[in-house]
Write a protein that holds these residues in place. Structure first.
Motif: not given
Lengths: 372, 372
Positions: A175-180, A240-245, A110-112, A213-217
């Motif tokens: 969560x995916x919708x928020x990232x989108x 972790x994902x956001x800052x990694x992004x 889904x993220x991809x 950041x948001x999608x990696x989060x």
């Protein structure tokens, strides 16, 4: 937000390793990152392909071209599908919640799908003609197909998750919708910044947080959510994902100017050619001093220039040198390390198997030392 | 699928009432349809506005322009927000499952958001410059904003539903996603048909089922799902909505050729000007006989014509007359009645309050007698 203006200008030149190094005791020493990325790719790929095959003709073909599975004539191709960092993270996310990596697969796919939906639409909006060494979809199949297939991939992403039919799937989709929505906000900011003379470092970081950041989060938390983790755990993995992004994007911004075209598949000084107000540029402009001022004057003139497209290698090299002299390159490299540190620190607040923790740290290290 | 080729050509001319009449004992006699539509509008509007206000600038402004709440200069406007059939249906859908109409509101808003997402993207793909008597978003705010705001409305639709956090919301979102995928399939078919000389009646009905039927099916079932109805009930209400959508589209196709420009807000012979292979056209071409053959020759020549854009009123009127002579107008009017009958029959399989049943029947009647 990040007030540091670096003192010592960097020294590396285009093509050399980006001056962002992992901490001395790198988890990458004990974890096989290549195998982790390969596992993500191997588990997610068949599900992704099956999802894309649900699309009606000609959208299935257009999507297969975008993913690099076929060429523009429709012949099979094993194109560059990208680094597959997101799928690897989504599987580790499931394991961080004590679930099997397979539990994270629908989240990874889904993220991809959402990531590629945004690439299809952004390439069209930005007029970008090349991606991953190939012509972009709108260039080959026309703008309508780029819009339509992007829409379809976004819808498919929700479909893949929601057909699981569980409460967790509903939470994951939310969560995916928020990232989108954040992705879309970031693209809106990116477009509006193009028309502005000055963009602050804070605005640039906010935009990159939205766009990357948001999608990696989401990738880092979606597997855990599917595995039944509570919101606090998911949020911490998301941090972790956001800052990694943000670390990832800082490295990308360095590669966008000083990356080796052979490795990145982009032109030399790619981001400068596109007048992108990326982190090294905005940091250099914010730093003050003679090089910063000279850079500001040059870029202001470039914005009005009518023969910008015929600039020579030397003219772009001169701008890159000023960015470096003003400290923009070093600041961005340090920013990558700062964001990397915040990401790794966030992991401490989540109880997870030691091996999974080491793998997440290793992936974070990988992100800041990569060359493409 | 529908083999009928009509014998008696219609006689009405442009601007007259579309020759689709409700059955003799119309539920519209006892139900105030205007009040039903107004209730849907009144309950959904504030939630829709609040949803759109979540968008970051400038997307909130672009969306407000699209919905007709402001004009191109940003001044408040009470534009034509459309007939609001979908919100009215979503509220009745909740009542059909024994819930309060308010339970259907998030579903009504989500369906409106998806509908408008598709309008924004379709207008850009189709190059349509006018909608609801105003310039379209891509024309006023540019293609990038049309793409971006469309994406944002689609994401918002999912957000509105999923933040309810219930199992029912997950089911509702899954149905909305399926409808959205059908919408996208329909648009893909619509685009591909443009490049083809012949489209069968079956292909046209399939495309219209995807473009119009699927989302009306969703509107008619989403309230019930949010109200806790089982899948069988939701599917049956969806069947009512799907065939109502086909009836609606058949009427739209009649209005697209013979509608009064004052009422529809479109040009005279609008669909003919756009070379749309709508139901009256494909039915006329499929009917055979001298008028059908003459029409086929004319449209084939038009497809290659370089001065099509400068055709006179008379030239379009001649094509409309041939469509009518070949029976395309009457067949489409009959098709609207057939689909209306299937829709109303479907309601018999659902146990619901008598008043709600009468209201759903009245809305179906309204759809086939409307003039815009």
């Amino acid at each position: 937000m990040h007030g540091a203006s670096p003192r010592t200008p960097g020294t590396a030149t285009r093509g050399e390793t980006v001056p962002t190094v992992p901490p001395a005791e790198s988890a990458a020493d004990v974890v096989d990152v290549t195998a982790l990325l390969e596992r993500g790719r191997t588990l997610a790929a068949p599900v992704l392909r099956a999802a894309v095959e649900r699309l009606a003709a000609p959208m299935d073909t257009v999507a297969a071209y975008h993913f690099g599975w076929i060429d523009a004539e429709g012949n099979p191709s094993d194109g560059d599908g990208g680094k597959a960092v997101r799928p690897a993270l989504a599987l580790l996310s499931a394991q961080a919640a004590g679930a099997a990596p397979e539990v994270g697969v629908p989240g990874a796919v889904a993220v991809e799908l959402v990531h590629n939906f945004s690439l299809l639409h952004d390439d069209l909006m930005d007029g970008d003609e090349q991606r991953r060494h190939r012509d972009t979809v709108w260039k080959v199949h026309g703008p309508a197909q780029a819009i339509l297939v992007g829409d379809a991939l976004f819808a498919l992403a929700n479909e893949i998750l929601l057909e699981l039919g569980t409460v967790e799937a509903g939470r994951a989709t939310r969560r995916l919708t928020a990232a989108t929505r954040a992705l879309i906000d970031g693209q809106a900011q990116d477009i509006s910044y193009e028309h502005r003379e000055r963009v602050t470092v804070e605005e640039c970081l906010e935009m990159e947080g939205n766009k990357t950041g948001a999608l990696l989060a989401c990738a880092c938390s979606i597997g855990a959510v599917l595995g039944g983790a509570d919101d606090r755990t998911a949020d911490t993995l998301g941090k972790y994902g956001y800052h990694l992004g943000l670390a990832f994007q800082a490295v990308d911004d360095l590669l966008g100017i000083w990356g080796d075209p052979e490795a990145t598949g982009k032109q030399t000084w790619s981001d400068l050619r596109q007048r992108k107000k990326s982190l090294p540029v905005v940091a250099a402009l914010a730093a003050g001093g003679p090089a910063s001022e000279r850079l500001g004057q040059l870029l202001a003139a470039d914005a009005k220039s009518t023969d910008f497209d015929s600039f020579s290698e030397e003219e772009f090299a001169a701008r890159a040198a000023l960015i470096e002299e003003a400290g923009g390159r070093q600041w961005t490299a340090e920013e990558a390390r700062r964001q990397h540190a915040i990401a790794v620190e966030a992991l401490a607040a989540v109880d997870m198997p030691d091996q999974v923790r080491a793998q997440l740290v290793a992936l974070a290290d990988f992100v800041v030392v990569r060359k493409r």
